[in-house]
Design a protein around this motif. Sequence first.
Motif, short mmCIF file in Angstrom:
data_model
loop_
_atom_site.label_atom_id
_atom_site.label_comp_id
_atom_site.label_asym_id
_atom_site.label_seq_id
_atom_site.Cartn_x
_atom_site.Cartn_y
_atom_site.Cartn_z
N ARG A 170 0.68 -1.10 0.13
CA ARG A 170 -0.01 -0.23 0.18
C ARG A 170 0.89 1.24 0.08
N GLY A 171 1.76 1.27 -1.01
CA GLY A 171 2.43 2.74 -1.24
C GLY A 171 3.56 2.73 -0.02
N LEU A 172 4.33 3.82 -0.15
CA LEU A 172 5.25 4.42 0.65
C LEU A 172 4.83 4.33 2.16
N GLY A 173 4.12 4.64 2.66
CA GLY A 173 3.45 4.69 3.96
C GLY A 173 3.36 3.14 4.50
N GLY A 174 2.61 2.29 3.67
CA GLY A 174 2.81 1.15 3.82
C GLY A 174 4.01 0.50 4.10
#
Length: 80
Positions: free
Chosen positions: A62-66
């Motif tokens: 789920r992207g950079l934060g994930g």
Amino acid sequence: MRQPQTLKIDKYIEKYKTFEYVYDFGDYWKHKIELEKIVEDYPFGYPVVIEGEGACPPENVRGLGGYVKFLEAWNNPEHE
């Protein structure tokens, strides 16, 4: 628009030496592709990646934060 399978990038790479590539438009992983060397006696007629730097995130984090959360959990031996 052209079909991706008909788009040839070798002349573009030789001319501009670098470009950005987006993998997974949902998570928007942006990669910088850079030409380092042209091998004259290379047996194939198309460019290939022969070496990469660093590891990539696993699919569907789920992207950079994930990915940051994944790394925190991965590096914490007490994480569930």
